[in-house]
Design a protein around this motif. Structure first.
Motif, PDB file in Angstrom:
ATOM      1  N   PRO A  33       0.804  -1.224   0.000  1.00  0.00           N
ATOM      2  CA  PRO A  33       0.000   0.000   0.000  1.00  0.00           C
ATOM      3  C   PRO A  33       0.833   1.269   0.000  1.00  0.00           C
ATOM      4  N   GLN A  34       0.342   2.252  -0.749  1.00  0.00           N
ATOM      5  CA  GLN A  34       0.932   3.587  -0.708  1.00  0.00           C
ATOM      6  C   GLN A  34       0.244   4.381   0.399  1.00  0.00           C
ATOM      7  N   ALA A  35       0.593   5.653   0.489  1.00  0.00           N
ATOM      8  CA  ALA A  35      -0.074   6.509   1.467  1.00  0.00           C
ATOM      9  C   ALA A  35      -1.569   6.538   1.163  1.00  0.00           C
ATOM     10  N   PRO A  36      -2.423   6.514   2.167  1.00  0.00           N
ATOM     11  CA  PRO A  36      -3.865   6.544   1.928  1.00  0.00           C
ATOM     12  C   PRO A  36      -4.269   7.780   1.128  1.00  0.00           C
ATOM     13  N   LEU A  37      -5.289   7.630   0.320  1.00  0.00           N
ATOM     14  CA  LEU A  37      -5.833   8.745  -0.451  1.00  0.00           C
ATOM     15  C   LEU A  37      -6.869   9.468   0.409  1.00  0.00           C
ATOM     16  N   ASN A  38      -6.488  10.636   0.905  1.00  0.00           N
ATOM     17  CA  ASN A  38      -7.401  11.438   1.722  1.00  0.00           C
ATOM     18  C   ASN A  38      -8.063  10.584   2.797  1.00  0.00           C
ATOM     19  N   PRO A  39      -7.292  10.111   3.792  1.00  0.00           N
ATOM     20  CA  PRO A  39      -7.802   9.141   4.765  1.00  0.00           C
ATOM     21  C   PRO A  39      -8.981   9.637   5.594  1.00  0.00           C
ATOM     22  N   LYS A  40      -9.173  10.945   5.695  1.00  0.00           N
ATOM     23  CA  LYS A  40     -10.315  11.429   6.481  1.00  0.00           C
ATOM     24  C   LYS A  40     -11.649  11.065   5.821  1.00  0.00           C
ATOM     25  N   GLU A  41     -11.600  10.628   4.544  1.00  0.00           N
ATOM     26  CA  GLU A  41     -12.827  10.219   3.856  1.00  0.00           C
ATOM     27  C   GLU A  41     -13.074   8.714   3.947  1.00  0.00           C
ATOM     28  N   ALA A  42     -12.285   8.017   4.784  1.00  0.00           N
ATOM     29  CA  ALA A  42     -12.489   6.578   4.976  1.00  0.00           C
ATOM     30  C   ALA A  42     -13.805   6.327   5.702  1.00  0.00           C
ATOM     31  N   LEU A  43     -14.452   5.223   5.357  1.00  0.00           N
ATOM     32  CA  LEU A  43     -15.697   4.815   6.003  1.00  0.00           C
ATOM     33  C   LEU A  43     -15.418   3.757   7.063  1.00  0.00           C
ATOM     34  N   THR A  44     -16.310   3.636   8.015  1.00  0.00           N
ATOM     35  CA  THR A  44     -16.247   2.535   8.971  1.00  0.00           C
ATOM     36  C   THR A  44     -16.843   1.284   8.336  1.00  0.00           C
ATOM     37  N   LEU A  45     -16.597   0.129   8.937  1.00  0.00           N
ATOM     38  CA  LEU A  45     -17.202  -1.110   8.446  1.00  0.00           C
ATOM     39  C   LEU A  45     -18.718  -1.005   8.492  1.00  0.00           C
ATOM     40  N   GLU A  46     -19.247  -0.424   9.549  1.00  0.00           N
ATOM     41  CA  GLU A  46     -20.693  -0.279   9.677  1.00  0.00           C
ATOM     42  C   GLU A  46     -21.254   0.530   8.514  1.00  0.00           C
ATOM     43  N   GLU A  47     -20.568   1.609   8.135  1.00  0.00           N
ATOM     44  CA  GLU A  47     -21.057   2.469   7.055  1.00  0.00           C
ATOM     45  C   GLU A  47     -21.008   1.759   5.706  1.00  0.00           C
ATOM     46  N   ILE A  48     -19.892   1.108   5.399  1.00  0.00           N
ATOM     47  CA  ILE A  48     -19.769   0.511   4.067  1.00  0.00           C
ATOM     48  C   ILE A  48     -20.592  -0.768   3.961  1.00  0.00           C
ATOM     49  N   LEU A  49     -20.703  -1.538   5.051  1.00  0.00           N
ATOM     50  CA  LEU A  49     -21.535  -2.731   5.002  1.00  0.00           C
ATOM     51  C   LEU A  49     -23.010  -2.346   4.882  1.00  0.00           C
ATOM     52  N   SER A  50     -23.398  -1.263   5.519  1.00  0.00           N
ATOM     53  CA  SER A  50     -24.766  -0.770   5.363  1.00  0.00           C
ATOM     54  C   SER A  50     -25.031  -0.352   3.922  1.00  0.00           C
ATOM     55  N   ALA A  51     -24.044   0.269   3.278  1.00  0.00           N
ATOM     56  CA  ALA A  51     -24.214   0.675   1.880  1.00  0.00           C
ATOM     57  C   ALA A  51     -24.451  -0.528   0.981  1.00  0.00           C
ATOM     58  N   TYR A  52     -23.840  -1.669   1.304  1.00  0.00           N
ATOM     59  CA  TYR A  52     -23.991  -2.882   0.501  1.00  0.00           C
ATOM     60  C   TYR A  52     -25.217  -3.717   0.891  1.00  0.00           C
ATOM     61  N   THR A  53     -25.866  -3.378   2.004  1.00  0.00           N
ATOM     62  CA  THR A  53     -27.032  -4.160   2.435  1.00  0.00           C
ATOM     63  C   THR A  53     -28.277  -3.279   2.468  1.00  0.00           C
ATOM     64  N   THR A  54     -28.486  -2.569   3.573  1.00  0.00           N
ATOM     65  CA  THR A  54     -29.696  -1.747   3.695  1.00  0.00           C
ATOM     66  C   THR A  54     -29.730  -0.625   2.673  1.00  0.00           C
ATOM     67  N   GLY A  55     -28.570  -0.017   2.386  1.00  0.00           N
ATOM     68  CA  GLY A  55     -28.528   1.063   1.401  1.00  0.00           C
ATOM     69  C   GLY A  55     -28.844   0.579   0.002  1.00  0.00           C
ATOM     70  N   GLY A  56     -28.299  -0.575  -0.361  1.00  0.00           N
ATOM     71  CA  GLY A  56     -28.569  -1.136  -1.677  1.00  0.00           C
ATOM     72  C   GLY A  56     -29.995  -1.595  -1.825  1.00  0.00           C
ATOM     73  N   ALA A  57     -30.545  -2.181  -0.763  1.00  0.00           N
ATOM     74  CA  ALA A  57     -31.945  -2.607  -0.810  1.00  0.00           C
ATOM     75  C   ALA A  57     -32.860  -1.406  -0.983  1.00  0.00           C
ATOM     76  N   TYR A  58     -32.559  -0.327  -0.285  1.00  0.00           N
ATOM     77  CA  TYR A  58     -33.366   0.889  -0.421  1.00  0.00           C
ATOM     78  C   TYR A  58     -33.265   1.437  -1.844  1.00  0.00           C
ATOM     79  N   ALA A  59     -32.059   1.462  -2.401  1.00  0.00           N
ATOM     80  CA  ALA A  59     -31.868   2.001  -3.749  1.00  0.00           C
ATOM     81  C   ALA A  59     -32.665   1.224  -4.789  1.00  0.00           C
ATOM     82  N   ASN A  60     -32.835  -0.058  -4.579  1.00  0.00           N
ATOM     83  CA  ASN A  60     -33.563  -0.902  -5.527  1.00  0.00           C
ATOM     84  C   ASN A  60     -35.012  -1.150  -5.117  1.00  0.00           C
ATOM     85  N   HIS A  61     -35.533  -0.337  -4.184  1.00  0.00           N
ATOM     86  CA  HIS A  61     -36.922  -0.481  -3.731  1.00  0.00           C
ATOM     87  C   HIS A  61     -37.197  -1.880  -3.175  1.00  0.00           C
ATOM     88  N   LEU A  62     -36.213  -2.416  -2.475  1.00  0.00           N
ATOM     89  CA  LEU A  62     -36.347  -3.773  -1.933  1.00  0.00           C
ATOM     90  C   LEU A  62     -36.297  -3.800  -0.417  1.00  0.00           C
TER      91      LEU A  62
END
Length: 573
Positions: free
Chosen positions: A493-522
């Motif tokens: 790995p190189q230096a992180p790209l703007n590390p203050k914009e990193a997400l937590t596991l809770e945030e990114i896992l939500s984007a792939y589960t509840t967030g994605g279901a909401y986006a697809n009206h599911l």
């Protein structure tokens, strides 16, 4: 965005090998036709995502494809009936099925059967690989390739002169981001000369030293060449798509939004859906054009109605608003650093965009807009603002995808207008696209602001996550790792790209589960593991909630279930 390569870690791709519901308006997402037997899973750690990562259970019972109850092993095993199938998970983590909210699964499936150029590091390698492919595929009447990395042709450009030396058959080669292509003279000479000259004036078609066309076309100029390629048969397209669906299932994906669905793509999905072979919930974002008239919009509505079938729904519409930063076609607020006269470009001006969005919303389409630069993001939000109340009342859930640059003043508008931020987390690290192409275009300061995922989340935006496959890997766990580390997954790995914009596991896992279901009206039928919802779930080989972020990308999916039916690995027949 329609990008990927073994060379560039952002674009590591899943190799495909071919082996010969919720009510929204009056449209229903159908259940799988082959109903699963009653099922109990136990000796598991089941994270439901109902309250993010806070609640877990040992066991879950499934009846007729829906979750009946969650609880302890003793509670759930007591519900066992004579014909209930019981699965011991041996302590493994169980999560809701994952949602890829922006992918090009069907087109990507086809690409994997054609010439792949992702691993070519320079012009010489690109020419050699194309030459070898033509030689070993003498039966082909046209040569279509994909995956040219823009850094590979940055210093020594590819031209029609190079391709003319390889074959007199039509040759068409796409960049890995899908926003550029290269053709030989066999195709170039078929293009209307006046139309080609117009695109040269608009700087969407490259030129040679003598001013003649070079064979490089960008953005909408690509359409001038694409019409001369015949493409696959309908049967072949459906066959390769079925294999891509199986590969998506192998990565824990149970729902997608295909982000640019043309007629041949829609037919391929429909053919699988009506044969009951579509083991994914698919929302098709139908392709639009800037110049659509009332007749075109009526046809779009007819396609939405006629092709909704089983697990296929077609109530979203895709608008390409701008291009990409690497070619200077993303729409910015301030000029590019390497050209102070260039603000990028959009495919529609604000008035035309407003009109098209209004027409789509009035026809009850969810609007899905591609916007890379902060200028395009602002335009997209401006087009949604006067329609925010009707969009909310009709529950349309409009979204903007990619969001490479977002002006800080626009961040709160996502929450205010109810617009989903559809992010592609695997792009957020220092690969050659960033270091060699983006930095010269934007400068170091602006580059440090790209992919503002945490800023969007903290401002109240609802996040959904997608791969944009085949632009980048379809593997959601690699994407989750990048979202949390802002570093490459498979390299030192190189230096992180703007590390203050990193997400937590809770945030990114939500984007792939509840967030994605909401986006697809599911969200009323999946996205969490809750009683009454479909039993769409996955079993993992390691517990990602207990791992350091830099190990999450190594995660493997052991099993994937859709409505209680195992779709990965498939049972042998």
């Amino acid at each position: 965005m329609i990008r990927q390569t073994k060379l560039l870690p952002r674009h590591s791709f899943l190799t495909l090998t071919l082996s010969s519901l919720l009510l929204v308006g009056s449209i229903t997402f159908g259940a799988l036709p082959a109903q699963a037997k009653d099922l109990i899973i136990h000796n598991a750690r089941i994270v439901t995502m109902e309250d993010h990562l806070q609640t877990s259970y040992q066991a879950m019972s499934v009846v007729d494809g829906r979750i009946e109850k969650l609880g302890s092993d003793a509670e759930i095993l007591a519900l066992k009936k004579k014909k209930t199938k019981v699965i011991d998970c041996h302590g493994k983590l169980v999560l809701p099925g994952l949602h890829d909210s922006h992918t090009h699964l069907a087109e990507g499936a086809l690409e994997m059967t054609q010439l792949r150029l992702n691993d070519c590091r320079n012009l010489a390698e690109l020419i050699e690989k194309t030459k070898d492919y033509i030689k070993t595929h003498a039966e082909l009447k046209e040569i279509v390739g994909h995956g040219i990395a823009l850094p590979a042709v940055a210093e020594a450009p590819l031209t029609c002169t190079d391709l003319d030396k390889l074959s007199n058959k039509p040759i068409l080669l796409y960049s890995e981001d899908g926003h550029s292509l290269w053709v030989n003279s066999k195709i170039l000479n078929r293009i209307d000369k006046n139309q080609l000259q117009e695109k040269i004036k608009e700087k969407l078609a490259g030129t040679l030293a003598d001013g003649s066309a070079s064979g490089n076309l960008q953005e909408e100029a690509m359409e001038l060449a694409e019409s001369f390629i015949k493409g696959p048969s309908r049967r072949h397209f459906a066959a390769v798509l079925k294999q891509a669906v199986e590969n998506a299932n192998s990565l824990g994906i149970t729902s997608i939004q295909d982000a640019h669905v043309r007629d041949n793509v829609l037919r391929a999905y429909y053919d699988l859906a009506r044969r009951k072979d579509l083991n994914l919930r698919v929302e098709a974002a139908l392709a639009t054009r800037p110049d659509m008239d009332a007749g075109d919009l009526l046809k779009l509505q007819a396609k939405s109605y006629n092709y909704t079938c089983g697990n296929l729904r077609a109530r979203s519409a895709k608008i390409f608003l701008d291009g990409v930063i690497e070619t200077g076609t993303a729409a910015l607020i301030k000029p590019y650093d390497d050209n102070q006269e260039n603000l990028g470009r959009t495919n529609l001006d604000q008035l035309k965009l407003n009109r098209l969005v209004l027409e789509l919303v009035s026809r009850h389409f969810q609007v899905h807009i591609h916007a890379i630069g902060e200028g395009a993001v602002r335009m997209a939000l401006d087009s949604f603002e006067p329609l925010s109340e009707i969009s909310k009342s009709e529950d349309l859930r409009n979204m903007i995808a990619h969001l490479e640059l977002v002006d800080e003043h626009e961040l709160p508008r996502f929450h205010k207008l109810g617009v989903i931020a559809n992010i592609q987390p695997y792009w957020a690290f220092r690969d050659p696209y960033v270091t060699k192409l983006t930095v010269p275009k934007l400068g170091q300061l602006r580059t440090e602001r790209i992919y503002p995922f945490a800023s969007l989340s903290s401002s109240g935006a609802r996040l959904a996550a997608g791969s944009d496959w085949t632009v980048s890997t379809m593997n959601p766990f690699k994407a989750m790792q990048v979202a949390m580390t802002r570093q490459a997954v498979d390299e030192t790995p190189q230096a992180p790209l703007n590390p203050k914009e990193a997400l937590t596991l809770e945030e990114i896992l939500s984007a792939y589960t509840t967030g994605g279901a909401y986006a697809n009206h599911l969200d009323k039928v999946c996205g969490t593991l809750s009683p009454g919802k479909y039993a769409d779930f996955i079993v993992l080989d390691q517990d990602i909630t207990k791992l350091p972020p830099n190990q999450i990308g190594q995660t493997k999916v052991l099993e994937t279930y859709l409505e209680g039916k195992r779709v990965f690995p498939l049972d042998s027949k």
